[in-house]
Design a protein around this motif. Structure first.
Motif, PDB file in Angstrom:
ATOM      1  N   SER A 111     -13.099 -17.964 -12.987  1.00 20.44           N
ATOM      2  CA  SER A 111     -13.727 -17.086 -13.987  1.00 20.44           C
ATOM      3  C   SER A 111     -13.136 -15.683 -13.921  1.00 20.44           C
ATOM      4  O   SER A 111     -12.933 -15.036 -14.964  1.00 20.44           O
ATOM      5  CB  SER A 111     -15.245 -17.022 -13.772  1.00 20.44           C
ATOM      6  OG  SER A 111     -15.806 -18.303 -13.845  1.00 20.44           O
TER       7      SER A 111
ATOM      8  N   ASP B  84     -19.613 -23.579 -17.819  1.00 21.79           N
ATOM      9  CA  ASP B  84     -20.342 -23.616 -16.557  1.00 21.79           C
ATOM     10  C   ASP B  84     -21.797 -23.187 -16.709  1.00 21.79           C
ATOM     11  O   ASP B  84     -22.071 -22.129 -17.287  1.00 21.79           O
ATOM     12  CB  ASP B  84     -19.620 -22.678 -15.575  1.00 21.79           C
ATOM     13  CG  ASP B  84     -20.008 -22.941 -14.140  1.00 21.79           C
ATOM     14  OD1 ASP B  84     -21.016 -23.633 -13.905  1.00 21.79           O
ATOM     15  OD2 ASP B  84     -19.300 -22.441 -13.252  1.00 21.79           O
TER      16      ASP B  84
ATOM     17  N   ASP C 180     -21.072 -17.442 -15.656  1.00 26.55           N
ATOM     18  CA  ASP C 180     -20.368 -16.246 -15.183  1.00 26.55           C
ATOM     19  C   ASP C 180     -19.493 -15.625 -16.277  1.00 26.55           C
ATOM     20  O   ASP C 180     -19.380 -14.403 -16.369  1.00 26.55           O
ATOM     21  CB  ASP C 180     -19.500 -16.593 -13.967  1.00 26.55           C
ATOM     22  CG  ASP C 180     -20.347 -16.816 -12.727  1.00 26.55           C
ATOM     23  OD1 ASP C 180     -21.462 -16.260 -12.663  1.00 26.55           O
ATOM     24  OD2 ASP C 180     -19.903 -17.550 -11.817  1.00 26.55           O
TER      25      ASP C 180
ATOM     26  N   ASP D  10     -12.938 -22.026 -19.263  1.00 28.87           N
ATOM     27  CA  ASP D  10     -13.326 -21.684 -17.888  1.00 28.87           C
ATOM     28  C   ASP D  10     -14.203 -22.802 -17.325  1.00 28.87           C
ATOM     29  O   ASP D  10     -15.392 -22.891 -17.636  1.00 28.87           O
ATOM     30  CB  ASP D  10     -14.080 -20.347 -17.872  1.00 28.87           C
ATOM     31  CG  ASP D  10     -14.486 -19.948 -16.471  1.00 28.87           C
ATOM     32  OD1 ASP D  10     -13.731 -20.240 -15.521  1.00 28.87           O
ATOM     33  OD2 ASP D  10     -15.581 -19.354 -16.310  1.00 28.87           O
TER      34      ASP D  10
END
Ligand SMILES: Nc1ncnc2c1ncn2[C@@H]1O[C@H](COP(=O)(O)OP(=O)(O)OP(=O)(O)O)[C@@H](O)[C@H]1O
Ligand SMILES: [Mg+2]
Length: 286
Positions: free
Chosen positions: A34, A57, A61, A152
């Protein structure tokens, strides 16, 4: 029922850009994925490139550092989970990235926010035919609109990551110069090989294209174990390893606390400069 969200108006038009979809992954958590994705995405956007980041995710983040600390708290905000839930399309889930400090949109940078509910991704897709293609089937909605789309991934090689491996044009393995994250890179390679056996017809990659060493050391004196692992990674992955190792830099956790990419928070820091050079070596910008 389609979700009635306005932000899709923010989506840049299809101007025929040759979009590079970069899958940022590692089988191990905490390997700098990230941090890398946000830093390089911001560096590219600042250089006039149109960039979209998709966070996969449940930890959220990426959303946190691009201006959306808790996407689930705003019912009007689309998330990747809503896309899976067919409440909106992927294109409709693209919103401008925000500077957490000022609240202003960051020019040229967009994000598909994450949801805590992404932990149900495997369950949601369980009954779907060829579920590994979940992202491959929709990523085309963003092609032509962006110079780069960064995916990501979470710190494992389960269904979210597998979907991103198939959908990506280039695979970026982020690793720290420690045994745990180096093993995660091997796991990523093994999974790529396995998935490629079944999905080669999609044109997916069968190897890691770029290896980023983050949180590394600059010389042997800083820690022989780190140095040794870094040298092993460089030997094993050769030219795929980006030249500039990102050193341990307190500005990285500080930037996370501030909710900003390190290249925005502290552009002159050693980490920001190394990430900026990484993006340049990848020819994401000049
Ligand atoms: N160059 C660096 N200097 C100092 N700390 C770093 C550096 N790079 C990463 N870190 C720290 O390592 C931790 C993991 O980084 P990051 O969140 O980017 O990894 P990740 O691979 O995305 O993790 P996850 O698998 O949990 O999503 C964070 O606390 C981050 O601040
Ligand atoms: Mg992460």
């Amino acid at each position: 029922m389609t979700r009635s969200t306005a932000p899709s108006a923010a989506l840049p038009p299809d101007t025929g850009l040759k979009t590079r979809v970069l899958t940022v992954a590692n089988g191990s958590a905490g390997s700098g994925k990230s941090t890398f994705a946000a830093a390089v995405a911001y560096a590219a956007a600042m250089r006039g490139k149109k960039v979209c980041v998709i966070g996969l995710d449940k930890q959220r983040d990426m959303s946190h550092v691009l201006g959306y600390d808790d996407p689930d708290s705003n019912p009007a905000l689309p998330t990747l989970y809503d896309v899976l839930d067919e409440l909106c399309t992927l294109a409709e889930a693209v919103v401008p990235a925000l500077n957490s400090k000022t609240g202003d949109p960051i020019p040229n940078l967009w994000i598909v926010p994450e949801s805590e509910k992404l932990d149900k991704l495997e369950f949601m897709l369980a009954g779907t035919t060829a579920r590994e293609l979940w992202l491959y089937k929709i990523i085309g909605q963003l092609r032509g609109r962006f110079d780069a789309v960064l995916l990501d991934c979470p710190g494992d090689v389960k269904l979210a990551t597998i979907g991103a491996l198939i959908a990506g044009d280039e695979i970026v393995g982020c690793v720290k110069s420690q045994e745990k994250e180096a093993r995660g890179l091997t796991q990523l390679e093994d999974k790529l090989y396995e998935v490629h056996q079944a999905y080669a017809h999609t044109g997916m990659r069968d190897k890691v294209d770029w290896v980023v060493i983050g949180d590394g050391v600059s010389n042997k004196k800083q820690g022989k174990v780190y140095w040794d692992v870094e040298q092993q990674i460089r030997k094993a992955y050769g030219d795929s390893v980006l030249k500039f190792t990102v050193r341990d830099d307190v500005k990285v956790p500080e930037a996370y606390t501030a909710g900003q990419p390190v290249t925005l928070y502290a552009p002159k820091s050693a980490a920001a400069e190394a990430y900026t050079k990484n993006g340049r070596q990848m020819k994401l910008y000049r």
